[in-house]
Design a protein around this motif. Structure first.
Motif, PDB file in Angstrom:
ATOM      1  N   VAL A   3       0.937  -4.796   1.778  1.00  0.00           N
ATOM      2  CA  VAL A   3      -0.310  -5.235   2.414  1.00  0.00           C
ATOM      3  C   VAL A   3      -0.920  -4.114   3.248  1.00  0.00           C
ATOM      4  CG1 VAL A   3       0.271  -7.694   2.521  1.00  0.00           C
ATOM      5  CG2 VAL A   3       0.959  -6.211   4.387  1.00  0.00           C
ATOM      6  N   ILE A   4      -2.251  -4.102   3.275  1.00  0.00           N
ATOM      7  CA  ILE A   4      -2.959  -3.152   4.139  1.00  0.00           C
ATOM      8  C   ILE A   4      -3.424  -3.938   5.357  1.00  0.00           C
ATOM      9  CG2 ILE A   4      -4.937  -1.594   4.336  1.00  0.00           C
ATOM     10  CD1 ILE A   4      -4.711  -1.111   1.307  1.00  0.00           C
ATOM     11  N   THR A   5      -2.999  -3.510   6.538  1.00  0.00           N
ATOM     12  CA  THR A   5      -3.296  -4.282   7.745  1.00  0.00           C
ATOM     13  C   THR A   5      -4.728  -4.026   8.228  1.00  0.00           C
ATOM     14  OG1 THR A   5      -2.518  -2.553   9.223  1.00  0.00           O
ATOM     15  CG2 THR A   5      -0.876  -4.128   8.451  1.00  0.00           C
ATOM     16  N   GLU A   6      -5.146  -4.809   9.203  1.00  0.00           N
ATOM     17  CA  GLU A   6      -6.513  -4.700   9.734  1.00  0.00           C
ATOM     18  C   GLU A   6      -6.762  -3.363  10.427  1.00  0.00           C
ATOM     19  OE1 GLU A   6      -6.684  -7.934  12.383  1.00  0.00           O
ATOM     20  OE2 GLU A   6      -6.797  -9.471  10.810  1.00  0.00           O
ATOM     21  N   GLN A   7      -5.696  -2.627  10.674  1.00  0.00           N
ATOM     22  CA  GLN A   7      -5.865  -1.356  11.389  1.00  0.00           C
ATOM     23  C   GLN A   7      -6.342  -0.223  10.472  1.00  0.00           C
ATOM     24  OE1 GLN A   7      -5.687  -1.277  14.700  1.00  0.00           O
ATOM     25  NE2 GLN A   7      -5.314  -3.479  14.461  1.00  0.00           N
ATOM     26  N   CYS A   8      -6.591  -0.520   9.204  1.00  0.00           N
ATOM     27  CA  CYS A   8      -7.104   0.500   8.275  1.00  0.00           C
ATOM     28  C   CYS A   8      -8.371   1.134   8.873  1.00  0.00           C
ATOM     29  CB  CYS A   8      -7.429  -0.131   6.920  1.00  0.00           C
ATOM     30  SG  CYS A   8      -8.383   0.962   5.838  1.00  0.00           S
ATOM     31  N   GLN A   9      -8.414   2.473   8.898  1.00  0.00           N
ATOM     32  CA  GLN A   9      -9.528   3.174   9.533  1.00  0.00           C
ATOM     33  C   GLN A   9     -10.659   3.513   8.553  1.00  0.00           C
ATOM     34  OE1 GLN A   9      -9.543   3.825  13.057  1.00  0.00           O
ATOM     35  NE2 GLN A   9      -7.941   2.291  12.760  1.00  0.00           N
ATOM     36  N   GLY A  10     -10.488   3.084   7.298  1.00  0.00           N
ATOM     37  CA  GLY A  10     -11.533   3.340   6.299  1.00  0.00           C
ATOM     38  C   GLY A  10     -11.850   4.819   6.183  1.00  0.00           C
ATOM     39  N   CYS A  11     -10.829   5.643   6.090  1.00  0.00           N
ATOM     40  CA  CYS A  11     -11.041   7.097   6.138  1.00  0.00           C
ATOM     41  C   CYS A  11     -11.773   7.606   4.895  1.00  0.00           C
ATOM     42  CB  CYS A  11      -9.715   7.819   6.324  1.00  0.00           C
ATOM     43  SG  CYS A  11      -8.610   7.687   4.902  1.00  0.00           S
ATOM     44  N   LEU A  12     -12.265   8.800   4.998  1.00  0.00           N
ATOM     45  CA  LEU A  12     -13.068   9.388   3.929  1.00  0.00           C
ATOM     46  C   LEU A  12     -12.185   9.846   2.769  1.00  0.00           C
ATOM     47  CD1 LEU A  12     -16.102   9.985   3.720  1.00  0.00           C
ATOM     48  CD2 LEU A  12     -15.636  12.293   4.571  1.00  0.00           C
ATOM     49  N   ALA A  13     -11.009  10.333   3.087  1.00  0.00           N
ATOM     50  CA  ALA A  13     -10.142  10.914   2.048  1.00  0.00           C
ATOM     51  C   ALA A  13      -9.593   9.861   1.096  1.00  0.00           C
ATOM     52  CB  ALA A  13      -8.986  11.672   2.705  1.00  0.00           C
ATOM     53  N   ARG A  14      -9.312   8.677   1.632  1.00  0.00           N
ATOM     54  CA  ARG A  14      -8.776   7.565   0.833  1.00  0.00           C
ATOM     55  C   ARG A  14      -7.585   7.970  -0.059  1.00  0.00           C
ATOM     56  NH1 ARG A  14     -14.322   4.327  -0.982  1.00  0.00           N
ATOM     57  NH2 ARG A  14     -14.915   3.775   1.145  1.00  0.00           N
ATOM     58  N   PRO A  15      -6.571   8.633   0.535  1.00  0.00           N
ATOM     59  CA  PRO A  15      -5.435   9.063  -0.301  1.00  0.00           C
ATOM     60  C   PRO A  15      -4.715   7.885  -0.952  1.00  0.00           C
ATOM     61  CG  PRO A  15      -4.880   9.240   2.029  1.00  0.00           C
ATOM     62  CD  PRO A  15      -6.351   8.956   1.957  1.00  0.00           C
ATOM     63  N   CYS A  16      -4.781   6.690  -0.296  1.00  0.00           N
ATOM     64  CA  CYS A  16      -4.074   5.528  -0.847  1.00  0.00           C
ATOM     65  C   CYS A  16      -4.575   5.210  -2.252  1.00  0.00           C
ATOM     66  CB  CYS A  16      -4.223   4.314   0.067  1.00  0.00           C
ATOM     67  SG  CYS A  16      -5.937   3.914   0.466  1.00  0.00           S
ATOM     68  N   SER A  17      -5.909   5.250  -2.422  1.00  0.00           N
ATOM     69  CA  SER A  17      -6.445   4.901  -3.740  1.00  0.00           C
ATOM     70  C   SER A  17      -6.220   6.029  -4.749  1.00  0.00           C
ATOM     71  CB  SER A  17      -7.926   4.549  -3.639  1.00  0.00           C
ATOM     72  OG  SER A  17      -8.669   5.695  -3.264  1.00  0.00           O
ATOM     73  N   GLN A  18      -6.110   7.278  -4.233  1.00  0.00           N
ATOM     74  CA  GLN A  18      -5.893   8.415  -5.142  1.00  0.00           C
ATOM     75  C   GLN A  18      -4.504   8.352  -5.795  1.00  0.00           C
ATOM     76  OE1 GLN A  18      -8.449  10.463  -5.780  1.00  0.00           O
ATOM     77  NE2 GLN A  18      -9.607   9.285  -4.260  1.00  0.00           N
TER      78      GLN A  18
ATOM     79  N   GLN B 194     -13.201  -0.895   4.371  1.00  0.00           N
ATOM     80  CA  GLN B 194     -11.768  -1.182   4.569  1.00  0.00           C
ATOM     81  C   GLN B 194     -11.064  -1.269   3.221  1.00  0.00           C
ATOM     82  OE1 GLN B 194      -9.964  -3.297   7.579  1.00  0.00           O
ATOM     83  NE2 GLN B 194     -10.904  -1.628   8.690  1.00  0.00           N
ATOM     84  N   ALA B 195      -9.852  -0.732   3.173  1.00  0.00           N
ATOM     85  CA  ALA B 195      -9.074  -0.782   1.933  1.00  0.00           C
ATOM     86  C   ALA B 195      -8.395  -2.138   1.786  1.00  0.00           C
ATOM     87  CB  ALA B 195      -8.026   0.323   1.947  1.00  0.00           C
ATOM     88  N   HIS B 196      -8.327  -2.630   0.551  1.00  0.00           N
ATOM     89  CA  HIS B 196      -7.627  -3.877   0.233  1.00  0.00           C
ATOM     90  C   HIS B 196      -6.828  -3.675  -1.047  1.00  0.00           C
ATOM     91  CE1 HIS B 196     -10.050  -6.088   3.187  1.00  0.00           C
ATOM     92  NE2 HIS B 196     -11.042  -5.325   2.771  1.00  0.00           N
ATOM     93  N   ILE B 197      -5.848  -4.523  -1.255  1.00  0.00           N
ATOM     94  CA  ILE B 197      -5.018  -4.408  -2.460  1.00  0.00           C
ATOM     95  C   ILE B 197      -5.277  -5.595  -3.378  1.00  0.00           C
ATOM     96  CG2 ILE B 197      -2.631  -4.452  -3.349  1.00  0.00           C
ATOM     97  CD1 ILE B 197      -1.825  -2.862  -0.847  1.00  0.00           C
ATOM     98  N   ASP B 198      -5.519  -5.293  -4.635  1.00  0.00           N
ATOM     99  CA  ASP B 198      -5.667  -6.343  -5.646  1.00  0.00           C
ATOM    100  C   ASP B 198      -4.262  -6.734  -6.115  1.00  0.00           C
ATOM    101  OD1 ASP B 198      -5.947  -7.855  -7.913  1.00  0.00           O
ATOM    102  OD2 ASP B 198      -7.562  -6.641  -8.784  1.00  0.00           O
TER     103      ASP B 198
END
Length: 506
Positions: free
Chosen positions: A118-133, A146-150
């Protein structure tokens, strides 16, 4: 480690139930168990719930816990019957609990998320978005920055967790499943925890780690007290992990008086049996390793030995055939006091299972945990300050008392071998926790431990971390170190019972 050793409301409820069941047994008049109906109202008084949504739910859970504490089977929420149903035939001293030993009270289970990223509410919505990469399945999407997981795409690989600079991606694991070294916990059709009894070895780590108190083992408190009230003498065989478990006021010198106050005839240290087990394992090791067997595993932890034989059947012969300290002590007590009964008082749920085996039933009549006995002390209102001091029959060695701590069994055996077979080198490996025990056996399978003595312990820190303990693990280990220091003997080979060992083994 989770919440082990932290005193929580769950400890309070468990102890209150054990104390009430003990009181019920001490005051029991044959044929009258009507008091059982009142106990849930004493433990959960009033009209307002204390811990959960409803006071009715709390009482319903207490009722099932009380049934388990009396060795009775659980009932489903769909069954309607008085709490005492079936109790009369269950409360005879001869009665062993019906399996399964470890039970999940389904309507107390929180249906925790199991292995979910799970991605918690503290996600900073960063520009790099390494999680999705790094996500191999393209499971991460963004809304409002904000990032979310399907969930439908996520394969729970955890790569996103590793690259998030903020550490705000977590893996949610069900605490009972996480604590289970056997991977025996699955989900039922409602998402509640369920135990696969084929895999379970009754170590009790799930019940010690469930933060909702939904898992409990069955107990023999009621049956043991009925035996204490009879004309048959009952001896308390106390495991070495007992040190410090009943608080600072119950010192080793007061142990005998304390158990006599509960109705026991006397106390015998299981460390005496540990000494004999050490002698047996040392002889077996010298005789069989490496000539007949590639390595030898210790025998005393039933959860470890059952796991080893279940999952590594090719090594079943390598687990020592030595009788466990509990069984040796039970046999010794019964040899010296024919016609008596024996209650093993220890830290362990798996010992309850060991004692119910057909071959051992005649050696050990009852198994109680420290937590359950604490309930008995409460029921009898034993004042530890007022007790007489008597020395424990001081004939167990420091090594025997050391069985309670991870590494202690192997050390006792090695000390014995060095003394009796000078010049023989013994390589040792030990593991605590069933996951680590499994890894040790996988390495043994790969040939890493040729000629080794392997010690397995199912619980963290050894027996001092057992499911029925009360004290914090490191504190309990310190207390064991203290009782080792006051031992009259250092090593198992100084045991005065060695001459009768062959008679006990028959």
């Amino acid at each position: 480690m989770g919440m082990r050793g932290i005193h929580t409301s769950i400890n309070d409820i468990r102890r209150a139930i054990f104390a009430e069941v003990a009181r019920l047994s001490y005051n029991y008049k044959p044929g009258d168990l009507s008091e059982m109906e009142l106990i849930p109202y004493r433990i959960i008084p009033g009209e307002v719930s204390h811990y959960r949504d409803s006071v009715f739910l709390e009482r319903a859970i207490v009722k099932e816990r009380m049934r388990l504490a009396m060795g009775l089977p659980l009932r489903k929420a769909s069954e309607h019957a008085p709490v005492s149903t079936g109790a009369e035939e269950c409360v005879h001293p001869e009665k062993y609990y019906q399996p399964p030993l470890i039970n999940i009270i389904k309507f107390a289970c929180h249906s925790c998320p199991d292995n979910k990223v799970v991605i918690t509410e503290q996600c900073q919505g960063c520009l790099a978005r390494p999680c999705s990469q790094v996500c191999p399945k393209d499971a991460i999407y963004f809304t409002n920055g904000q990032a979310h997981i399907d969930e439908t795409k996520c394969i729970k690989c955890g790569r996103c967790m590793g690259v998030c600079q903020y550490g705000v991606i977590l893996r949610m694991e069900r605490p009972c499943a996480k604590a289970c070294g056997m991977k025996a916990i699955v989900s039922d059709e409602y998402g509640r925890a369920e135990i696969n009894q084929e895999k379970c070895v009754s170590c009790g780590m799930c019940l010690a780690n469930c933060p909702f108190g939904a898992i409990a083992d069955k107990a023999q408190i009621f049956q043991c007290i009925q035996a204490l009230r009879s004309d048959t003498p009952v001896y308390a065989a106390i495991a070495p992990a007992v040190a410090g478990q009943f608080g600072k006021k119950l010192t080793p010198e007061k142990m005998r008086a304390a158990f006599r106050a509960l109705g026991f005839k006397d106390v015998v240290e299981v460390a005496i049996g540990a000494d004999l087990c050490t002698l047996q394992e040392a002889e077996d090791f010298i005789e069989e390793v490496p000539r007949k067997l590639p390595f030898m595993g210790t025998s005393c932890c039933p959860a470890w030995s059952v796991m080893a034989k279940k999952e590594f059947p090719q090594f079943a012969e390598c687990i020592s055939m030595a009788l466990t300290p509990m069984v040796l002590t039970g046999r010794l007590i019964k040899k010296e006091n024919p016609g008596c009964k024996v209650a093993f008082i220890g830290p362990c749920a798996a010992k309850k299972l060991e004692a119910s085996r057909r071959t051992i039933r005649s050696d050990v009549d009852f198994v109680l945990t420290f937590e359950e006995v604490l309930g008995m002390f409460e029921a009898k209102e034993v004042d530890f300050d007022a007790l007489d001091t008597m020395t424990l029959p001081n004939n167990a060695s420091a090594d025997g008392r050391g069985f309670a701590v991870s590494g202690g069994v192997a050390m006792a055996v090695v000390n014995c071998i060095h003394h009796r077979y000078p010049g023989v080198d013994v390589n040792v490996e030990y593991a605590e926790g069933l996951d680590n025990c499994r890894k040790m056996l996988q390495l043994a399978k790969a040939g890493k431990y040729k000629g080794y003595l392997l010690e397995g312990m199912a619980c963290p820190g050894g027996c001092v971390g057992g499911a029925g303990t009360v004290e914090m693990i490191n504190q309990a280990a310190n207390e064991v170190a203290k009782i080792k220091k006051i031992s009259g003997k250092a090593h198992a080979y100084e045991s005065e019972y060695e001459t009768i060992l062959p008679a006990l083994e028959e």
